[in-house]
Write a protein that holds these residues in place. Structure first.
Motif, PDB file in Angstrom:
ATOM      1  N   SER A 110      51.583  83.815  53.633  1.00 36.28           N
ATOM      2  CA  SER A 110      50.910  82.988  54.631  1.00 36.28           C
ATOM      3  C   SER A 110      51.324  81.527  54.517  1.00 36.28           C
ATOM      4  O   SER A 110      51.212  80.927  53.447  1.00 36.28           O
ATOM      5  CB  SER A 110      49.391  83.095  54.470  1.00 36.28           C
ATOM      6  N   LEU A 155      41.610  85.957  53.226  1.00 32.44           N
ATOM      7  CA  LEU A 155      42.535  85.719  52.117  1.00 32.44           C
ATOM      8  C   LEU A 155      41.981  84.745  51.083  1.00 32.44           C
ATOM      9  O   LEU A 155      42.310  84.841  49.902  1.00 32.44           O
ATOM     10  CB  LEU A 155      43.873  85.189  52.654  1.00 32.44           C
ATOM     11  N   TRP A 156      41.181  83.778  51.529  1.00 28.09           N
ATOM     12  CA  TRP A 156      40.604  82.797  50.611  1.00 28.09           C
ATOM     13  C   TRP A 156      39.139  82.584  50.970  1.00 28.09           C
ATOM     14  O   TRP A 156      38.767  82.584  52.142  1.00 28.09           O
ATOM     15  CB  TRP A 156      41.339  81.458  50.692  1.00 28.09           C
ATOM     16  N   ASP A 173      44.059  85.604  57.539  1.00 33.29           N
ATOM     17  CA  ASP A 173      45.402  85.694  58.108  1.00 33.29           C
ATOM     18  C   ASP A 173      45.286  85.986  59.602  1.00 33.29           C
ATOM     19  O   ASP A 173      44.168  86.074  60.137  1.00 33.29           O
ATOM     20  CB  ASP A 173      46.239  86.740  57.356  1.00 33.29           C
ATOM     21  N   VAL A 201      45.566  75.348  51.904  1.00 34.23           N
ATOM     22  CA  VAL A 201      44.263  75.781  51.396  1.00 34.23           C
ATOM     23  C   VAL A 201      43.683  74.789  50.388  1.00 34.23           C
ATOM     24  O   VAL A 201      42.481  74.477  50.449  1.00 34.23           O
ATOM     25  CB  VAL A 201      44.353  77.204  50.809  1.00 34.23           C
ATOM     26  N   ARG A 247      49.793  89.006  50.890  1.00 36.75           N
ATOM     27  CA  ARG A 247      49.502  88.284  52.127  1.00 36.75           C
ATOM     28  C   ARG A 247      49.272  86.791  51.866  1.00 36.75           C
ATOM     29  O   ARG A 247      49.660  85.961  52.688  1.00 36.75           O
ATOM     30  CB  ARG A 247      48.282  88.897  52.820  1.00 36.75           C
ATOM     31  N   GLN A 248      48.646  86.461  50.758  1.00 39.95           N
ATOM     32  CA  GLN A 248      48.480  85.052  50.416  1.00 39.95           C
ATOM     33  C   GLN A 248      49.831  84.373  50.234  1.00 39.95           C
ATOM     34  O   GLN A 248      50.053  83.260  50.710  1.00 39.95           O
ATOM     35  CB  GLN A 248      47.647  84.917  49.139  1.00 39.95           C
ATOM     36  N   GLU A 249      50.744  85.040  49.549  1.00 35.84           N
ATOM     37  CA  GLU A 249      52.062  84.465  49.299  1.00 35.84           C
ATOM     38  C   GLU A 249      52.848  84.309  50.583  1.00 35.84           C
ATOM     39  O   GLU A 249      53.621  83.351  50.746  1.00 35.84           O
ATOM     40  CB  GLU A 249      52.836  85.341  48.314  1.00 35.84           C
ATOM     41  N   GLU A 273      37.214  88.458  49.941  1.00 31.64           N
ATOM     42  CA  GLU A 273      38.669  88.511  50.050  1.00 31.64           C
ATOM     43  C   GLU A 273      39.145  89.957  50.224  1.00 31.64           C
ATOM     44  O   GLU A 273      38.691  90.858  49.525  1.00 31.64           O
ATOM     45  CB  GLU A 273      39.334  87.906  48.814  1.00 31.64           C
ATOM     46  N   ARG A 308      48.894  78.972  52.830  1.00 28.98           N
ATOM     47  CA  ARG A 308      48.725  78.774  51.387  1.00 28.98           C
ATOM     48  C   ARG A 308      49.017  77.319  51.007  1.00 28.98           C
ATOM     49  O   ARG A 308      48.474  76.813  50.016  1.00 28.98           O
ATOM     50  CB  ARG A 308      49.649  79.722  50.606  1.00 28.98           C
ATOM     51  N   GLU A 309      49.874  76.646  51.797  1.00 29.11           N
ATOM     52  CA  GLU A 309      50.224  75.261  51.497  1.00 29.11           C
ATOM     53  C   GLU A 309      49.076  74.286  51.771  1.00 29.11           C
ATOM     54  O   GLU A 309      49.065  73.175  51.235  1.00 29.11           O
ATOM     55  CB  GLU A 309      51.450  74.828  52.313  1.00 29.11           C
TER      56      GLU A 309
END
Length: 367
Positions: free
Chosen positions: A54, A88-89, A82, A60, A50-52, A107, A57-58
């Protein structure tokens, strides 16, 4: 107040309207108010996936640099989820993270209302609006020592919900600036995403040389380049093999390019007709040249189209649409997201600033 309302009795104090709505939603879910309900944890592999996936991610790292640094200094926790409310973070001091761990605030945990009751993250998703909650306004008593503020983050290209930014901490750390801090994080995230979007359009623009009336657009219908026609910033989202109606070009057949689409007219007929059928499930029929298709739309999108049709070329502001749809001007963010989603379907047929139907569109309403 919490004890009385949750028990079904009356209290001299009444909860805020937002809190009352949330408690009413949660009371029917079978959750316990006097304890910490069971958390649903997704696991490391699913968290990584899910992090990848989302787009957040760019941004965060930027959020951690700006919001997270202040949160660390104030013993607060920065959290990014998400669109489904899954954390996620998470960033904060070891001490505040340990306190959060005891609540299952880590997380991979699902923090929607259906899992943990009234909380800033889940309630912000349910209300589609920023939310601040203090102490006993949370449904679970285990969350009463906490203060939380959260705001949804939307994709500036599509209007879709990307997730939620939340700052939480012990209730005694509450400061009036925390709400502004979270809002700053939202604006930072959305502006960064918009900048990355503009950079991708520039790469697409530099890779294509146009001749004749035509456009180059990205996968979301945003115009990277045009020749011989002015259509604004966006058209309907292209789909392979499906004609798309574009004001000034009429019916066009999208042709796939690396990273986008080439849009050229397939007919000399440049008129575009839009028919909204309200006699049953709302449906739009779009025709122009060789294009002729029907799509089901939500009732909210049908209401927006009717309002814009009545407004004519004068159009409506986001505040005016909010008043017409919700009875107040407090839902501007929601209105903008709804119109953005509608423009994914109709593209430049719906113009912005103000919101209105394109002058090339001939619209009729049935029912």
């Amino acid at each position: 107040m919490h004890d009385a309302v949750i028990a079904g009795s009356r209290s001299a104090l009444r909860p805020r309207a937002l809190v009352s709505r949330s408690w009413n939603r949660v009371l029917g879910l079978g959750l316990r108010a006097d304890d910490v309900n069971t958390r649903n944890w997704l696991g490391d592999a699913e968290i990584g996936r899910r992090q990848e996936a989302s787009p957040l991610r760019e941004v965060v790292p930027d959020l951690r640099a700006v919001v997270g640094s202040l949160a660390d200094a104030s013993q607060l926790l920065l959290v990014v989820t998400d669109p489904e409310g899954v954390i996620l973070w998470r960033s904060g001091t070891p001490a505040v993270r340990r306190r959060a761990d005891a609540l299952g605030f880590f997380e991979g945990a699902d923090w929607t209302e259906r899992r943990v009751g009234t909380n800033a993250i889940g309630t912000a998703i349910a209300e589609a609006a920023p939310v601040e909650l203090l102490a006993g306004e949370h449904f679970e008593q285990g969350q009463h020592p906490w203060y939380c503020t959260a705001t949804p983050v939307h994709d500036p290209r599509t209007g879709s919900l990307l997730g939620v930014i939340d700052v939480s901490g012990p209730a005694l750390t509450l400061h009036p600036a925390i709400g502004a801090l979270v809002e700053t994080g939202r604006m930072l995230a959305e502006s960064r995403l918009w900048r990355y979007h503009q950079e991708r359009l520039e790469r697409l623009r530099s890779a294509v040389l146009l001749t004749g009336p035509s456009l180059v657009v990205d996968d979301h219908g945003w115009v990277a380049a045009s020749h011989g026609v002015a259509v604004g910033s966006r058209i309907a989202v292209p789909v392979a093999g499906r004609p798309v109606a574009v004001p000034g070009l009429g019916a066009c057949v999208p042709e796939r390019l690396a990273g986008g689409w080439l849009i050229r007219p397939s007919s000399v007929d440049r008129t575009v007709s839009l028919e909204l059928d309200l006699t049953r499930t709302p449906q739009v029929r779009l025709s122009g040249g060789d294009a002729d298709w029907r799509r089901t739309v939500t009732r909210r999108h049908a209401e927006v189209l009717v309002l814009l049709h009545r407004a004519g070329r004068a159009g409506m502001s986001a505040e005016a649409l909010s008043n017409a749809l919700y009875g107040d001007a407090e839902h501007v963010v929601t209105v903008r997201a709804e119109v953005s989603r509608l423009r994914r379907l109709l593209g430049a047929l719906v113009e912005t600033r103000p919101y209105r139907l394109s002058g090339d569109v001939r619209m009729t309403v049935l029912g």
